[in-house]
Scaffold this motif. Structure first.
Motif, PDB file in Angstrom:
ATOM      1  N   PHE A  51       0.835  -1.203   0.000  1.00 52.63           N
ATOM      2  CA  PHE A  51       0.000   0.000   0.000  1.00 52.63           C
ATOM      3  C   PHE A  51       0.863   1.244   0.000  1.00 52.63           C
ATOM      4  O   PHE A  51       1.835   1.304   0.751  1.00 52.63           O
ATOM      5  N   PRO A  52       0.491   2.207  -0.825  1.00 52.63           N
ATOM      6  CA  PRO A  52      -0.603   2.186  -1.787  1.00 52.63           C
ATOM      7  C   PRO A  52      -0.250   1.401  -3.056  1.00 52.63           C
ATOM      8  O   PRO A  52       0.911   1.245  -3.394  1.00 52.63           O
ATOM      9  N   THR A  53      -1.285   0.923  -3.720  1.00 53.16           N
ATOM     10  CA  THR A  53      -1.202   0.279  -5.032  1.00 53.16           C
ATOM     11  C   THR A  53      -2.302   0.872  -5.892  1.00 53.16           C
ATOM     12  O   THR A  53      -3.404   1.117  -5.402  1.00 53.16           O
ATOM     13  N   VAL A  54      -2.019   1.075  -7.163  1.00 52.28           N
ATOM     14  CA  VAL A  54      -2.994   1.635  -8.091  1.00 52.28           C
ATOM     15  C   VAL A  54      -3.385   0.568  -9.104  1.00 52.28           C
ATOM     16  O   VAL A  54      -2.519  -0.061  -9.710  1.00 52.28           O
ATOM     17  N   LEU A  55      -4.700   0.364  -9.275  1.00 53.52           N
ATOM     18  CA  LEU A  55      -5.220  -0.543 -10.280  1.00 53.52           C
ATOM     19  C   LEU A  55      -6.034   0.250 -11.286  1.00 53.52           C
ATOM     20  O   LEU A  55      -6.719   1.208 -10.920  1.00 53.52           O
ATOM     21  N   TYR A  56      -5.971  -0.172 -12.537  1.00 50.53           N
ATOM     22  CA  TYR A  56      -6.658   0.494 -13.646  1.00 50.53           C
ATOM     23  C   TYR A  56      -7.643  -0.497 -14.249  1.00 50.53           C
ATOM     24  O   TYR A  56      -7.241  -1.579 -14.687  1.00 50.53           O
ATOM     25  N   PHE A  57      -8.932  -0.134 -14.271  1.00 56.84           N
ATOM     26  CA  PHE A  57      -9.980  -1.033 -14.745  1.00 56.84           C
ATOM     27  C   PHE A  57     -10.714  -0.467 -15.954  1.00 56.84           C
ATOM     28  O   PHE A  57     -10.988   0.734 -16.016  1.00 56.84           O
ATOM     29  N   ARG A  58     -11.070  -1.349 -16.881  1.00 56.66           N
ATOM     30  CA  ARG A  58     -11.957  -1.015 -17.988  1.00 56.66           C
ATOM     31  C   ARG A  58     -12.689  -2.283 -18.407  1.00 56.66           C
ATOM     32  O   ARG A  58     -12.070  -3.344 -18.552  1.00 56.66           O
ATOM     33  N   ASP A  59     -13.994  -2.161 -18.597  1.00 59.68           N
ATOM     34  CA  ASP A  59     -14.810  -3.282 -19.092  1.00 59.68           C
ATOM     35  C   ASP A  59     -14.603  -4.559 -18.276  1.00 59.68           C
ATOM     36  O   ASP A  59     -14.378  -5.627 -18.830  1.00 59.68           O
ATOM     37  N   THR A  60     -14.649  -4.463 -16.973  1.00 56.37           N
ATOM     38  CA  THR A  60     -14.521  -5.545 -15.986  1.00 56.37           C
ATOM     39  C   THR A  60     -13.131  -6.187 -15.938  1.00 56.37           C
ATOM     40  O   THR A  60     -12.956  -7.230 -15.324  1.00 56.37           O
ATOM     41  N   MET A  61     -12.151  -5.577 -16.569  1.00 56.86           N
ATOM     42  CA  MET A  61     -10.807  -6.141 -16.549  1.00 56.86           C
ATOM     43  C   MET A  61      -9.807  -5.189 -15.898  1.00 56.86           C
ATOM     44  O   MET A  61      -9.901  -3.977 -16.076  1.00 56.86           O
TER      45      MET A  61
END
Length: 109
Positions: free
Chosen positions: A75-85
């Motif tokens: 932590f912290p961690t950044v996640l990038y989402f699009r169209d359930t992925m």
């Protein structure tokens, strides 16, 4: 903690970020992390530039369990989402170039 970023909970994560109507950037964090301000400094520029095209969220991992479900242990961690992925992940302090690359991928630029 992250001005301009909306706080989300476990119940909201899927509907708002993972399967939301816009791509999403989610910072998983803990309030006592010494890196919070540095991560925010890098990402806030992109929130100001792309906030109309991408939703920006943060989740407090001390109050929610989704981070573990997604394999986030730093932590912290950044996640990038699009169209359930999940398209990208930064479990390290990303450079502006790293974030730009991830944003361009989210927006298919």
């Amino acid at each position: 903690m992250f001005e301009g970023f909306e706080e989300i909970t476990d119940k909201e994560l899927y509907d708002k970020a993972v399967a939301g109507d816009k791509p999403a950037v989610v910072i998983f964090t803990k309030p006592d992390s010494s890196q919070n301000e540095t991560f925010y400094h890098v990402l806030s520029k992109f929130q100001k530039l792309y906030g109309d095209k991408i939703n920006f969220y943060y989740m407090d991992a001390t109050k929610n369990t989704s981070a573990e479900d997604l394999g986030v242990y730093t932590f912290p961690t950044v996640l990038y989402f699009r169209d359930t992925m999940e398209l990208e992940r930064h479990d390290y302090l990303p450079s502006e170039e790293d974030v730009e690359k991830a944003i361009r991928r989210l927006l298919r630029l």
